[in-house]
Each structure stands twice: as C-alpha cells, then as structure tokens.
Write an enzyme that holds these catalytic residues in place. Structure first.
Site: not given
Ligand code: BG6
Length: 469
Positions: A172, A364
């Site tokens: 990101e 993701e």
């Molecule tokens: C993304 C990141 O922005 O979101 C991850 O690359 C992160 O590292 C994921 O874990 C989800 O966010 P969170 O805060 O729910 O873990």
C-alpha cells in the site's frame, strides 16, 4: 457459456510478517517500527517495545508455520502471500552483510510452501522497516533509504530467486500520506511534516520500488514484480458536479502511484500541481531513468468503499483502515464501520484495468469480525462464521463478473487467512481468518488453531475453481 475464473487462477491467502510471526528478538532480528506501535494507528508509538504490543508474539507463526502452511495446503492454496521482515535480514538496516539466520527462516518457510505446490507471493516491505533506519535517518525522508532498500532487495532476490516468482515492492505504497511512520518509517511526527515532505518521501520510495523492479528482473528473469496500492474506492455522494470533480481529484491520490509504477514517469496533473503549489522536490535525471523500470502487474487491497462530497452536512464520516470518506446510504458496514460494498470491487477492477491494461491481483480482501469459538454436537471446536462466508462469496461473485467484463485477474489472496493482529487497531479480536487462533487481546490464549466454517467453504471454492461459491 459464462466465462469463469481462469484455469491458472492463483487462489490463496495473505498475511504480513509483523502481524503474525512474533519472535521479535529471535535469531538476530532487530527492532522494527511495528515493535514500538502497540496500538497500531490508534495510539502513539512507544520508545521501546512494551508488553501490551501483541505483535511481539503475534500468533507465533515463526515457530508454528509448518502446521499453518499444512492447513493452507489442506484448503488447496495455490499461493500464499507473506512479507519478509526487513529487520530479520538487516537488523539495523545499514549493515553491509545480511543476517544468515533471518535468511534461513524464509528459506525454510518458502520450502514448506513449495512442498505443497504453494507459490510464495512476497511483499518486500509490509508496513515495517528496521527501527534504526527510522530513528537515525528518518526513514524514507532520506535519500539514503533507497540504497539500504536496494541492499536488502539484492540480498533477498539473490537468495530466493529459485523459490519466489511473485514479488510486491511495498505494501500500500500510497498509505505514506496517512501513516508516515508505519508506512515509510518517518520518525518526525506527522504534525510537523509539510506537504512537500510527503511527496519527497513518496518519490524516494517510488525510485526504490523501480530500482527493486530493475534488479529483480535482472536477477530473476522469470519473476513477476508488481506494485501494491491501497484500493481506495470512492463514489460521489451527490450528482453535484463539484462532488464529481472532488472524486476525480481524490482518485488521483491513488492513481498517482499506479500511474508512475505502470507508465514509468510522473503524470502531468501532478507536475502541474507541484508547480502551482511551489513544491520543489529532489528528483535527479538518474531517478527519472530508474522510474522507467515498470511493473508486470498491479496488486491492490480492497475492503470497502466510501463517498466523496462537498456537502458534508448530508452524510457522516465512515470508518476505514487508513483513508476515510463519507457514508453511503446504500451499503451496510462491518462492526468496525468499514462499508461493505462487493460491487465496488467489480468497479475497482474495471476502473484499474480500463486505465492500465495490466493483469490485476487482489492481494487483500476480507471481513474483520469478532468470532466465537463454539463446540458442535460431535465435540469439534469451530467458529460458525456465516457472515464471513457471505462477505467473501459476494466479493468473489463480483470478481467473476469483472472477469466476464474482460478484466484480467491473476489471483485472489484473502486477507488474514489465519487470524493475525490487526494493523490499524493492533487487536486480535478483529479476526479475518479461515483458521481461528486462540489468543486474546489481553495476551492470554493457548495459540491453538481451529478450522472455522469458512475453512471448508473456501476449500470447496478453490477445488471448484470458483464454480461453487
Ligand atoms: C491493509 C493492510 O491496509 O489492511 C494490512 O495492508 C491490514 O496490513 C489490513 O491488516 C486490514 O486492516 P486491519 O486494521 O483490520 O488489520
């Protein structure tokens, strides 16, 4: 006949080293910026690691990875996305030689994946760099970071060139504007940074990313190297042309990074912005030549969408991991206030593909939720996470539609395929996994792993190549 997922579609799951490995001081590892961030983005950093930082132990993946990879293999993963902890390889970051024990750990992890036919997809830097580089050099505000990152890339590319085919340079990369310490190791408090500082650090990161792509292609001719952007999907809240223009301008905050990675140069809109705002950056001819080393694919994260508006009185601001917007009255939200919008994923895929015509990788996506471990009639302990299945199914249905729209999608790695510590709030109760890990926010728990209902569902999805969702 409807077109489905391609035969060689890369199904899998994703994690990041700092959120799962633990073992923060083992085998020569140095401290990383995450080791002093006990509260993710919601609390200030500490001076030294503190006991309340759940990441120091994570889910003990460092010691239990064999059992975990076996479970991934049981689900039929074709790919496993993880990151390398930079501070395992270069504990301080500016050493000449890498730490052999750190290198060995990832050799073993990748071998374990390959044993089951799982391709590793490796993020070179996922929200962590050695703390020393942050404190001594102010992270990517300093041009020297390009050289340290280059050494790190050379060490890992030459070591894993026969094991890892898919690489991402920075997680990101556009997040540095929002989380400068976590994302780019910038130690100067955010409140003291001016706009130019952000663009300068972004420039050094972009050059470092291009340099990694160049070296990667030289050292690993068969490798595919991608960029990774935080997929910020925005809608105009109203048809007011002012909202449309605002959305267009906000979109460019994300596009800027993909534009440079894909086209190899700064777009005119930002050069004009720099000129109009008297932003003068340290950019050399050598930098501009390096930027021409462009990526093979684009990867992104997608969790939610939100709205942009010039009429804030018509809505309220919404949650989101880093970038916030306004509430959309047509969609629901997760327990953490992240708006759930599966169609937004189809829209994002089409939008990126229309613009770049490069293969896209969803690295993701997922639902962070509170899970309850229950015992079924036959005595099995599990989590009945129908809400997660519903979220993932809806999103994958939209991926399928995007493929029918003509978008080239390489793969899908859902986030936190095994429960890990969350990044934005550093909690364990915010779970994304197909595998439940018994560890709680107060640090208690046996660390035992349990298959959730979604584990069996995803196994079927992969086995049928997405025919059965
Ligand atoms: C993304 C990141 O922005 O979101 C991850 O690359 C992160 O590292 C994921 O874990 C989800 O966010 P969170 O805060 O729910 O873990």
């Amino acid at each position: 006949m409807a077109i489905g997922f391609p035969k060689d579609f890369l199904w899998g799951g994703a994690v990041a080293a700092n959120q799962c490995e633990g073992a923060y001081q083992e085998d020569g590892k140095g401290l990383s910026v995450q080791d002093v961030l006990p509260g993710g983005l919601v609390k200030d950093r500490t001076k030294v690691p503190t006991e309340d930082n759940l990441k120091l132990k994570g889910i003990d993946f460092y010691h239990q990875y064999k059992e975990d990879v076996k479970l991934f293999a049981e689900m039929g993963f074709k790919v496993f996305r993880t990151s390398i902890a930079w501070s395992r390889i270069f504990p301080k970051g500016d050493e000449a030689l890498p730490n052999e024990k750190g290198l060995q750990f990832y050799d073993d992890l990748f071998d374990e994946c390959l044993k089951y036919g799982i391709e590793p997809l490796v993020t070179v830097s996922h929200y962590e760099m050695p703390l020393y580089l942050s404190e001594q050099y102010d992270g990517f505000r300093n041009r020297k970071l390009i050289g340290f990152y280059e050494n790190y890339c050379r060490a890992i590319f030459s070591r894993y060139k026969d094991k890892v085919k898919y690489w991402l340079t920075f997680n990101e990369i556009n997040s540095l504007f929002h989380a400068p310490f976590m994302s780019a190791g910038i130690n100067t408090p955010k409140s003291e940074l001016i706009e130019k500082d952000f663009y300068q650090a972004a420039h050094y990161e972009l050059v470092a990313s291009a340099l990694a792509t160049k070296i990667g292609h030289e050292l690993m001719p068969k490798a595919q190297i991608g960029c990774m952007v935080l997929g910020v999907t925005l809608y105009p809240l109203t048809p007011d042309p002012n909202d449309i223009i605002l959305k267009m301008l906000r979109d460019r905050e994300t596009y800027l990074f993909a534009d440079i990675h894909v086209r190899g140069h700064y777009p005119k809109y930002i050069l004009n912005y720099f000129e109009a705002n008297d932003i003068k950056l340290d950019i050399t001819q050598e930098d501009l030549d390096l930027l021409k080393h462009t990526v093979d694919f684009i990867s992104f994260s997608y969790y939610s969408s939100s709205c942009a508006t010039t009429h804030p009185e018509l809505s309220e601001s919404t949650g989101g991991n880093l970038i916030k917007g306004y509430k959309n009255p047509y969609v629901k939200a997760s327990e953490w206030g992240w708006q759930i919008d599966p169609q937004g994923l189809r829209y994002t895929l089409n939008k990126l593909y229309d613009r770049y015509q490069l293969p896209l990788f969803i690295v993701e996506n997922g639902l962070g939720a509170v899970d309850e471990l229950v015992t079924t009639d036959d005595g099995t302990q599990t989590v009945v996470d129908d809400y997660r299945i519903e979220y993932l199914r809806a999103h994958l249905n939209e991926v399928k539609k995007a493929i029918q729209d003509g978008v080239e999608v390489m793969g899908y790695t859902s986030w936190g395929c095994i429960d890990i510590v969350s990044a934005s709030t550093a909690q364990l109760k915010k779970r994304y996994g197909y595998i439940y890990v018994d560890r709680n926010d107060d640090g208690t728990g046996s660390l035992k792993r349990y298959k959730k209902k979604s584990f069996h569902w995803y196994k079927d999805v992969i086995a049928t190549n997405g025919e059965k969702l």
